[in-house]
Design a protein around this motif. Structure first.
Motif, PDB file in Angstrom:
ATOM      1  N   PHE A 127      67.068 -17.397   2.111  1.00 14.66           N
ATOM      2  CA  PHE A 127      67.905 -16.865   3.188  1.00 14.66           C
ATOM      3  C   PHE A 127      67.803 -17.820   4.370  1.00 14.66           C
ATOM      4  O   PHE A 127      66.706 -18.074   4.888  1.00 14.66           O
ATOM      5  CB  PHE A 127      67.469 -15.458   3.602  1.00 14.66           C
ATOM      6  CG  PHE A 127      68.392 -14.855   4.636  1.00 14.66           C
ATOM      7  CD1 PHE A 127      69.516 -14.154   4.235  1.00 14.66           C
ATOM      8  CD2 PHE A 127      68.152 -15.024   5.990  1.00 14.66           C
ATOM      9  CE1 PHE A 127      70.385 -13.623   5.172  1.00 14.66           C
ATOM     10  CE2 PHE A 127      69.016 -14.497   6.932  1.00 14.66           C
ATOM     11  CZ  PHE A 127      70.134 -13.790   6.520  1.00 14.66           C
ATOM     12  N   ASN A 158      73.852  -9.088   1.757  1.00 16.51           N
ATOM     13  CA  ASN A 158      72.935 -10.219   1.691  1.00 16.51           C
ATOM     14  C   ASN A 158      71.761  -9.943   0.761  1.00 16.51           C
ATOM     15  O   ASN A 158      71.331 -10.816  -0.002  1.00 16.51           O
ATOM     16  CB  ASN A 158      72.445 -10.571   3.102  1.00 16.51           C
ATOM     17  CG  ASN A 158      73.564 -11.045   4.000  1.00 16.51           C
ATOM     18  OD1 ASN A 158      74.590 -11.527   3.518  1.00 16.51           O
ATOM     19  ND2 ASN A 158      73.401 -10.917   5.301  1.00 16.51           N
ATOM     20  N   ARG A 159      71.225  -8.735   0.807  1.00 16.49           N
ATOM     21  CA  ARG A 159      70.112  -8.378  -0.093  1.00 16.49           C
ATOM     22  C   ARG A 159      70.548  -8.442  -1.552  1.00 16.49           C
ATOM     23  O   ARG A 159      69.806  -8.924  -2.413  1.00 16.49           O
ATOM     24  CB  ARG A 159      69.581  -6.981   0.245  1.00 16.49           C
ATOM     25  CG  ARG A 159      68.757  -6.923   1.522  1.00 16.49           C
ATOM     26  CD  ARG A 159      68.033  -5.597   1.683  1.00 16.49           C
ATOM     27  NE  ARG A 159      68.913  -4.520   2.069  1.00 16.49           N
ATOM     28  CZ  ARG A 159      69.280  -3.514   1.298  1.00 16.49           C
ATOM     29  NH1 ARG A 159      68.850  -3.451   0.042  1.00 16.49           N
ATOM     30  NH2 ARG A 159      70.070  -2.558   1.732  1.00 16.49           N
ATOM     31  N   ASN A 197      62.312  -9.899   2.217  1.00 12.75           N
ATOM     32  CA  ASN A 197      63.310  -8.874   1.893  1.00 12.75           C
ATOM     33  C   ASN A 197      62.642  -7.538   1.595  1.00 12.75           C
ATOM     34  O   ASN A 197      61.798  -7.449   0.695  1.00 12.75           O
ATOM     35  CB  ASN A 197      64.134  -9.282   0.667  1.00 12.75           C
ATOM     36  CG  ASN A 197      65.119 -10.385   0.981  1.00 12.75           C
ATOM     37  OD1 ASN A 197      66.058 -10.192   1.733  1.00 12.75           O
ATOM     38  ND2 ASN A 197      64.896 -11.561   0.421  1.00 12.75           N
ATOM     39  N   ASN A 238      62.112 -16.006   2.969  1.00  9.77           N
ATOM     40  CA  ASN A 238      62.855 -15.118   2.051  1.00  9.77           C
ATOM     41  C   ASN A 238      62.274 -13.709   2.064  1.00  9.77           C
ATOM     42  O   ASN A 238      61.996 -13.113   1.017  1.00  9.77           O
ATOM     43  CB  ASN A 238      62.850 -15.684   0.625  1.00  9.77           C
ATOM     44  CG  ASN A 238      63.501 -17.038   0.541  1.00  9.77           C
ATOM     45  OD1 ASN A 238      64.421 -17.333   1.289  1.00  9.77           O
ATOM     46  ND2 ASN A 238      63.018 -17.886  -0.351  1.00  9.77           N
ATOM     47  N   GLU A 273      69.076 -10.831  -4.545  1.00 16.59           N
ATOM     48  CA  GLU A 273      68.548 -10.219  -5.774  1.00 16.59           C
ATOM     49  C   GLU A 273      69.259 -10.763  -7.004  1.00 16.59           C
ATOM     50  O   GLU A 273      68.619 -11.085  -8.014  1.00 16.59           O
ATOM     51  CB  GLU A 273      68.720  -8.693  -5.715  1.00 16.59           C
ATOM     52  CG  GLU A 273      67.824  -7.995  -4.709  1.00 16.59           C
ATOM     53  CD  GLU A 273      68.236  -6.546  -4.495  1.00 16.59           C
ATOM     54  OE1 GLU A 273      69.188  -6.098  -5.166  1.00 16.59           O
ATOM     55  OE2 GLU A 273      67.620  -5.875  -3.649  1.00 16.59           O
ATOM     56  N   PRO A 307      69.202 -10.641   7.138  1.00 15.85           N
ATOM     57  CA  PRO A 307      68.730 -10.498   5.753  1.00 15.85           C
ATOM     58  C   PRO A 307      68.692  -9.056   5.264  1.00 15.85           C
ATOM     59  O   PRO A 307      68.593  -8.813   4.068  1.00 15.85           O
ATOM     60  CB  PRO A 307      67.307 -11.088   5.808  1.00 15.85           C
ATOM     61  CG  PRO A 307      66.882 -10.939   7.228  1.00 15.85           C
ATOM     62  CD  PRO A 307      68.144 -11.097   8.046  1.00 15.85           C
ATOM     63  N   GLU A 308      68.796  -8.085   6.182  1.00 18.28           N
ATOM     64  CA  GLU A 308      68.695  -6.681   5.790  1.00 18.28           C
ATOM     65  C   GLU A 308      70.030  -6.066   5.398  1.00 18.28           C
ATOM     66  O   GLU A 308      70.067  -4.947   4.884  1.00 18.28           O
ATOM     67  CB  GLU A 308      68.059  -5.865   6.926  1.00 18.28           C
ATOM     68  CG  GLU A 308      66.622  -6.258   7.214  1.00 18.28           C
ATOM     69  CD  GLU A 308      65.973  -5.342   8.225  1.00 18.28           C
ATOM     70  OE1 GLU A 308      66.061  -4.112   8.044  1.00 18.28           O
ATOM     71  OE2 GLU A 308      65.387  -5.848   9.192  1.00 18.28           O
TER      72      GLU A 308
END
Length: 454
Positions: free
Chosen positions: A192, A176-177, A42, A40, A181, A171-172
């Motif tokens: 993720f 998705n972020r 991030n 995970n 969150e 994930p970036e």
């Protein structure tokens, strides 16, 4: 030389600043870079600086114990593993303690589930401080099982939230972020799950989904599929397998599959009484002339069935241009749709974001000058707009026809009234959240909570 600490090939160490009182490391002078197991992962901004947050399972073969960490991000680096696999990793600096000695080291973050150790201590971190006796282990001692339980006892408490997996590729990405969150803010355990790292065991008695390294993913409450077009087949297969394991999917595999089939989705919409621009479909180039007449002649739109986000969409302004484009696509054995051009739309469309049977936000998208189709991915602009009751009705009805819980529905305003262009099963959040300031990601998490009645 005599000031250096002698260590074995395996040692216990700690990262006090990350909240890791004990973690077992493989000491490897053959490896240049040190690596720490993390999931995970991030990146985020903190006081204007780049940071990264990540989770660690500090004890091998124990995924229940999780430490949530964050640290300043100092670099992103390509690292080649011992198996030859090249991976881009985030790099942090942290204080490492080995025995009574503490110093700052650079560490890369990567999933080490497939490795025997949660940490690899490389030669750059050891230089000038440690000497390795490869015949020995744990020269600086090792914690007892009871001591490890004492260190990590607070992390064995059962979580009150849901265990939710975000099934995606990058994930970036903003969307998705934001989903990660939003889930964490509501107290859920978010993971993720990279589509490419998942694989399936099909078995009548013990079906399973595994993650790179052998981690079994059967213990999720829910998943949120965010499948890129190029991964539709495999992503839907994975989603179906999760569903077979009784894991709730925010959008089902069947709904995603039919929404990605442009022709089938348009047929479903028409069967539900939803108006679309007049559209033609043919297999043979010999039918080109009648196909053009069928949709009202030029100018017209030619669409690849497999296209997405504005790619594979061409405006043919004359009959000759239309014939050339259609025949060129046909010569490549590409499946295409031919669709009437709605000139009065003037490069604008309406995006309605539907979640659980309700339009939660709507924006107007406008194409760049000279472009014929609004698309934020291609530089278009977005502004807040109030969708009409009819447009909302169409959006909700179209989402239901596809069988989707979450959808971005694109509608165009014409002289004949609102016409539906497309239903997107993985709609982006950046444009609509930026324009409306609404927490769309949070609404998606709420839809999952509603299913579990929490």
């Amino acid at each position: 030389m005599f000031d250096k600490v002698i260590v074995g090939s395996e040692e216990w160490c700690s990262f006090p600043g990350l909240g890791l009182p004990a973690i077992k490391a493989r000491v490897d002078s053959g490896a240049k870079t040190s690596a720490l197991h993390a999931i995970n992962i991030n990146p985020f901004l903190k006081d204007g600086e780049s940071w990264v947050k990540f989770d660690i399972n500090p004890i091998q073969n124990n995924t229940k114990t999780i430490i949530h960490c964050e640290a300043p991000l100092i670099d992103k680096r390509i690292v080649k593993s011992s198996s030859g696999y090249r991976e881009k990793r985030y790099v942090i600096k942290a204080n490492l303690q080995v025995g009574d000695t503490m110093w700052e080291v650079e560490v890369t973050l990567t999933n080490r589930d497939s490795m025997g150790f949660r940490m690899l201590l490389g030669r750059e971190a050891m230089s000038g401080r440690l000497l390795v006796d490869p015949e020995q282990k744990y020269l600086l001692g090792q914690p007892t099982t009871e001591k490890l339980k004492e260190y990590y006892s607070t992390n064995d408490e059962p979580k009150k939230g849901l265990r939710i997996g975000l099934l995606a590729s990058n994930p970036e990405l903003y969307s998705n972020r934001r989903i990660m969150e939003a889930g964490e803010l509501r107290g859920h355990e978010m993971h993720f799950l990279n589509l490419k790292y998942c694989y399936m065991k099909l078995d009548a008695e013990t079906p399973e989904i595994h993650y790179r390294g052998g981690r079994v993913l059967n213990d999720f409450d829910a998943i949120i599929p965010r499948i890129r077009p190029s991964m539709t087949f495999y992503g839907c297969a994975l989603t179906r397998h999760f569903e077979a394991l009784k894991v709730y999917s925010l959008n089902s595999a069947a709904a995603i599959s039919q929404s990605r089939d442009k022709l089938f989705s348009l047929q479903l919409l028409l069967n539900s009484g939803i108006d679309i621009p007049t559209t033609g479909f043919a297999n043979s180039p010999l039918d080109t002339n009648d196909l053009i007449k069928m949709v009202g002649g030029s100018p017209l739109i030619v669409k690849l069935l497999e296209g997405t986000q504005g790619k594979g969409v061409v405006l043919a302004e004359t009959k000759k241009a239309a014939e050339s484009v259609i025949n060129a696509f046909k010569s490549l054995n590409a499946n295409i749709l031919v669709q009437e051009f709605i000139k009065e739309a003037n490069g604008k469309d309406i995006r309605c974001f539907v979640i659980d049977g309700k339009v939660v936000a709507s924006i107007q998208r406008e194409a760049l000058p000279g472009e014929f189709r609004a698309n934020i991915h291609l530089g278009g602009t977005a502004s807040v707009i109030k969708a009409t009751p009819e447009e909302k009705r169409i959006a909700i009805k179209a989402t239901k026809a596809m069988g989707l819980k979450v959808a971005g529905v694109d509608i165009i305003r014409s002289s004949k009234g609102p016409l539906l262009l497309e239903v997107n099963s993985s709609p982006g959040l950046e444009g609509i959240e930026g324009a409306t300031n609404k927490d769309i990601a949070g609404e998606m998490i709420l839809a999952i909570e509603k299913n579990f009645k929490i």
